[in-house]
Scaffold this active site. Structure first.
Site, PDB file in Angstrom:
ATOM      1  N   VAL A  33     -58.555 -21.803  -8.824  1.00 34.56           N
ATOM      2  CA  VAL A  33     -57.708 -22.956  -9.250  1.00 34.56           C
ATOM      3  C   VAL A  33     -58.388 -23.881  -8.963  1.00 34.56           C
ATOM      4  O   VAL A  33     -59.985 -23.591  -8.320  1.00 34.56           O
ATOM      5  CB  VAL A  33     -56.062 -22.771  -9.020  1.00 34.56           C
ATOM      6  CG1 VAL A  33     -55.818 -21.930  -9.821  1.00 34.56           C
ATOM      7  CG2 VAL A  33     -56.664 -21.964  -7.421  1.00 34.56           C
ATOM      8  N   ALA A  88     -51.249 -22.445 -11.468  1.00 33.09           N
ATOM      9  CA  ALA A  88     -50.984 -20.985 -11.455  1.00 33.09           C
ATOM     10  C   ALA A  88     -50.549 -20.560  -9.899  1.00 33.09           C
ATOM     11  O   ALA A  88     -50.672 -21.630  -9.389  1.00 33.09           O
ATOM     12  CB  ALA A  88     -52.163 -20.250 -11.726  1.00 33.09           C
ATOM     13  N   HIS A 138     -54.214  -8.006  -6.689  1.00 30.65           N
ATOM     14  CA  HIS A 138     -53.132  -9.461  -7.287  1.00 30.65           C
ATOM     15  C   HIS A 138     -52.983  -9.113  -8.734  1.00 30.65           C
ATOM     16  O   HIS A 138     -53.320  -7.978  -9.285  1.00 30.65           O
ATOM     17  CB  HIS A 138     -53.410 -11.161  -6.108  1.00 30.65           C
ATOM     18  CG  HIS A 138     -54.935 -10.848  -7.218  1.00 30.65           C
ATOM     19  ND1 HIS A 138     -55.732 -12.254  -7.246  1.00 30.65           N
ATOM     20  CD2 HIS A 138     -55.869 -10.263  -8.384  1.00 30.65           C
ATOM     21  CE1 HIS A 138     -57.009 -11.832  -7.886  1.00 30.65           C
ATOM     22  NE2 HIS A 138     -57.181 -11.508  -8.481  1.00 30.65           N
ATOM     23  N   GLN A 197     -45.796  -9.123  -6.062  1.00 30.34           N
ATOM     24  CA  GLN A 197     -46.556 -10.564  -6.174  1.00 30.34           C
ATOM     25  C   GLN A 197     -45.442 -10.992  -7.542  1.00 30.34           C
ATOM     26  O   GLN A 197     -45.012 -10.100  -8.190  1.00 30.34           O
ATOM     27  CB  GLN A 197     -46.977 -11.007  -6.139  1.00 30.34           C
ATOM     28  CG  GLN A 197     -48.096 -10.792  -5.371  1.00 30.34           C
ATOM     29  CD  GLN A 197     -49.998 -11.546  -5.350  1.00 30.34           C
ATOM     30  OE1 GLN A 197     -50.349 -11.183  -5.974  1.00 30.34           O
ATOM     31  NE2 GLN A 197     -50.743 -11.492  -4.501  1.00 30.34           N
ATOM     32  N   ARG A 234     -54.218  -4.049  -1.540  1.00 33.27           N
ATOM     33  CA  ARG A 234     -54.881  -4.201  -0.211  1.00 33.27           C
ATOM     34  C   ARG A 234     -55.592  -3.025   0.372  1.00 33.27           C
ATOM     35  O   ARG A 234     -54.209  -2.254   1.352  1.00 33.27           O
ATOM     36  CB  ARG A 234     -54.853  -5.397  -0.213  1.00 33.27           C
ATOM     37  CG  ARG A 234     -55.058  -6.651  -0.696  1.00 33.27           C
ATOM     38  CD  ARG A 234     -55.362  -7.634  -1.188  1.00 33.27           C
ATOM     39  NE  ARG A 234     -54.154  -8.820  -1.862  1.00 33.27           N
ATOM     40  CZ  ARG A 234     -54.323  -9.816  -1.420  1.00 33.27           C
ATOM     41  NH1 ARG A 234     -54.625 -10.633  -0.682  1.00 33.27           N
ATOM     42  NH2 ARG A 234     -53.457 -11.119  -2.916  1.00 33.27           N
ATOM     43  N   TRP A 278     -59.780  -9.407  -1.005  1.00 33.48           N
ATOM     44  CA  TRP A 278     -59.149  -8.692  -1.203  1.00 33.48           C
ATOM     45  C   TRP A 278     -59.267  -7.530  -0.951  1.00 33.48           C
ATOM     46  O   TRP A 278     -60.335  -7.318  -1.754  1.00 33.48           O
ATOM     47  CB  TRP A 278     -58.822  -8.823  -2.927  1.00 33.48           C
ATOM     48  CG  TRP A 278     -58.098 -10.533  -3.039  1.00 33.48           C
ATOM     49  CD1 TRP A 278     -56.724  -9.675  -2.871  1.00 33.48           C
ATOM     50  CD2 TRP A 278     -58.410 -11.783  -3.181  1.00 33.48           C
ATOM     51  NE1 TRP A 278     -56.025 -11.734  -3.150  1.00 33.48           N
ATOM     52  CE2 TRP A 278     -57.387 -12.184  -3.659  1.00 33.48           C
ATOM     53  CE3 TRP A 278     -59.993 -12.317  -3.677  1.00 33.48           C
ATOM     54  CZ2 TRP A 278     -57.245 -13.494  -3.631  1.00 33.48           C
ATOM     55  CZ3 TRP A 278     -59.639 -13.312  -4.348  1.00 33.48           C
ATOM     56  CH2 TRP A 278     -58.607 -14.416  -3.936  1.00 33.48           C
TER      57      TRP A 278
HETATM   58  C1  FA5 Z   1     -53.725 -14.421  -4.034  1.00 35.65           C
HETATM   59  O1  FA5 Z   1     -53.699 -13.147  -3.910  1.00 35.65           O
HETATM   60  C2  FA5 Z   1     -53.628 -14.707  -5.546  1.00 35.65           C
HETATM   61  N1  FA5 Z   1     -54.283 -14.612  -6.256  1.00 35.65           N
HETATM   62  C3  FA5 Z   1     -52.381 -16.237  -5.557  1.00 35.65           C
HETATM   63  C4  FA5 Z   1     -53.152 -17.651  -6.295  1.00 35.65           C
HETATM   64  C5  FA5 Z   1     -51.996 -17.343  -7.920  1.00 35.65           C
HETATM   65  C6  FA5 Z   1     -53.810 -18.595  -6.011  1.00 35.65           C
HETATM   66  C7  FA5 Z   1     -52.666 -18.327  -8.941  1.00 35.65           C
HETATM   67  C8  FA5 Z   1     -53.890 -19.562  -7.143  1.00 35.65           C
HETATM   68  C9  FA5 Z   1     -53.542 -18.744  -8.646  1.00 35.65           C
HETATM   69  P1  FA5 Z   1     -53.355 -14.278  -1.498  1.00 35.65           P
HETATM   70  O2  FA5 Z   1     -54.388 -13.312  -0.918  1.00 35.65           O
HETATM   71  O3  FA5 Z   1     -53.033 -15.931  -0.761  1.00 35.65           O
HETATM   72  O4  FA5 Z   1     -53.458 -14.861  -2.695  1.00 35.65           O
HETATM   73  O5  FA5 Z   1     -51.535 -13.456  -1.930  1.00 35.65           O
HETATM   74  C10 FA5 Z   1     -50.782 -14.290  -2.154  1.00 35.65           C
HETATM   75  C11 FA5 Z   1     -49.696 -14.519  -1.802  1.00 35.65           C
HETATM   76  O6  FA5 Z   1     -48.965 -12.452  -1.818  1.00 35.65           O
HETATM   77  C12 FA5 Z   1     -49.468 -14.465   0.174  1.00 35.65           C
HETATM   78  O7  FA5 Z   1     -48.907 -16.038   0.133  1.00 35.65           O
HETATM   79  C13 FA5 Z   1     -48.675 -13.413   0.553  1.00 35.65           C
HETATM   80  O8  FA5 Z   1     -46.435 -13.566   0.662  1.00 35.65           O
HETATM   81  C14 FA5 Z   1     -48.335 -12.197  -0.178  1.00 35.65           C
HETATM   82  N2  FA5 Z   1     -49.801 -11.140  -0.036  1.00 35.65           N
HETATM   83  C15 FA5 Z   1     -50.527 -11.408   0.564  1.00 35.65           C
HETATM   84  N3  FA5 Z   1     -51.560 -10.176   0.872  1.00 35.65           N
HETATM   85  C16 FA5 Z   1     -49.621  -9.709   1.784  1.00 35.65           C
HETATM   86  C17 FA5 Z   1     -50.217  -8.623   1.950  1.00 35.65           C
HETATM   87  N4  FA5 Z   1     -51.278  -7.602   2.128  1.00 35.65           N
HETATM   88  N5  FA5 Z   1     -48.525  -8.082   2.271  1.00 35.65           N
HETATM   89  C18 FA5 Z   1     -47.914  -8.425   1.878  1.00 35.65           C
HETATM   90  N6  FA5 Z   1     -47.852 -10.239   1.664  1.00 35.65           N
HETATM   91  C19 FA5 Z   1     -48.714 -10.486   0.986  1.00 35.65           C
END
Ligand code: FA5
Length: 336
Positions: free
Chosen positions: A261, A303, A178, A218, A204, A151
């Site tokens: 988690v 979650a 997030h 999200q 990000r 992140w």
């Molecule tokens: C998270 O952000 C975690 N907070 C998710 C989570 C929540 C895990 C609760 C467990 C429990 P991650 O970085 O993988 O995880 O992002 C989650 C989703 O956000 C990704 O699958 C994607 O669909 C979206 N995402 C992440 N980064 C980007 C980006 N730069 N641009 C667009 N969509 C994104």
């Protein structure tokens, strides 16, 4: 050749009797065009002795301005008359007024929120500015933890007095990376059982490509009760995705790691023979329950954090995430 006063007088006299746009045009040609006496006068000025030239030039300019002025006056009057004499055709179709419409991300967010609402979820909103504590530390991501690499963060410089944050917090403000910080905020102030979703924008500090933007949305989901397991999550997510895509979606869980988690997993969906990652998820880590003061071993929860743009891209067949934010009307008008 007429002198200047004569030109002016005869032009004005003829002007008074003009009663049509056609005769006004004749008048213009006679007194104001390149062939007019006035223009000839200007042409001849160069042969006039310098002393007289200045004075006569000034006078000629004044007369030309005057003639232009009365020409315009008469024209406006005749045009006004001709419009008011025309009949209005009340059967003519009106001019279509273009009204605005919703952005594709708003459309898909509304669909998702409605679907979760039908399943008994409460909608909670969070802040886009967070403290380092809620975005990272409270989620078991301490400084120097390798998970922080996932992140890349926009840090905020905050100067002066701030009514919301203490000085200590102020030095560590950021744009949330997030929606997960809302897990802690919500649990700090609510007791289980509950099921909530938190839709919102995240940021990000990373290079963009067709699947990643520096800002995106999200939906965080959090369900806590005293008999919750991953099967409940699978059931829920299948139901939501089937409803959104209006077909039976094939879902795959992949083991993954998120410090808040355990176990953690990534959810992919299969569409057009391709797997696409749409969310991170898992069972809430017991440390989080401890941090917010819940009785030990009493509750379980799952979650998830779902990427809204990714869902919209699949649903509307969009191949570049950056289209959502660049205000190109050719793109946006397709969703009206
Ligand atoms: C998270 O952000 C975690 N907070 C998710 C989570 C929540 C895990 C609760 C467990 C429990 P991650 O970085 O993988 O995880 O992002 C989650 C989703 O956000 C990704 O699958 C994607 O669909 C979206 N995402 C992440 N980064 C980007 C980006 N730069 N641009 C667009 N969509 C994104």
């Amino acid at each position: 050749m007429m002198d200047l006063e004569e030109i002016k007088n005869s032009a004005q006299k003829e002007w008074e009797n003009i009663d049509s746009l056609e005769s006004l045009e004749q008048w213009r040609i006679k007194f104001l065009s390149r062939k007019s006496e006035l223009s000839q006068f200007f042409n001849n000025l160069k042969n006039t002795p310098l002393k007289e030239r200045k004075e006569k030039g000034k006078k000629a300019n004044e007369i030309r301005a005057f003639l232009n002025e009365i020409y315009q006056q008469k024209k406006n009057k005749l045009l006004d008359n001709s419009y008011s004499q025309k009949e209005i055709d009340i059967t003519r179709p009106g001019v279509k007024i273009e009204i605005g419409h919703l952005h594709p991300l708003t459309l898909i967010t509304r669909d998702l929120v409605k679907t979760f609402e039908k399943l008994g979820f409460e909608i909670v909103l969070g802040e886009e500015i967070e403290t380092e504590y809620y975005n990272f530390d409270a989620l078991r991501i301490p400084e120097n933890h390798p998970a922080r690499d996932m992140w890349d963060t926009f840090w905020i410089k905050s100067k002066g007095k701030n009514p919301v944050y203490t000085d200590e917090q102020k030095s560590k403000l950021l744009l949330r990376t997030h929606t997960s910080p809302m897990q802690i905020h919500y649990m700090e102030t609510h007791k289980p059982p509950f099921r909530i979703i938190v839709p919102g924008r995240c940021f990000r500090f990373e290079a963009t490509d067709p699947h990643h933007d520096f800002q995106f949305h999200q939906i965080e989901g959090l369900v806590v009760d005293n008999n919750i397991n991953l099967a409940n999550f699978k059931q829920l997510i299948n139901e939501v995705l089937n409803e959104i895509f209006e077909q039976n979606i094939i879902v795959r869980f992949r083991p993954s790691y998120f410090p808040f988690v355990t176990p953690g997993l990534e959810v992919d969906i299969k569409l057009n023979n391709e797997w696409l990652e749409v969310m991170g998820a898992g069972m809430v880590h017991p440390d989080l329950f401890k941090k917010v003061g819940y009785s030990q071993n009493k509750y379980q929860g799952f979650a998830f954090g779902l990427g809204i743009e990714r869902i919209a891209m699949v649903k509307y067949n969009i191949n570049d995430i950056r289209l959502f934010f660049n205000s190109d009307l050719r793109f946006l008008k397709q969703f009206s």
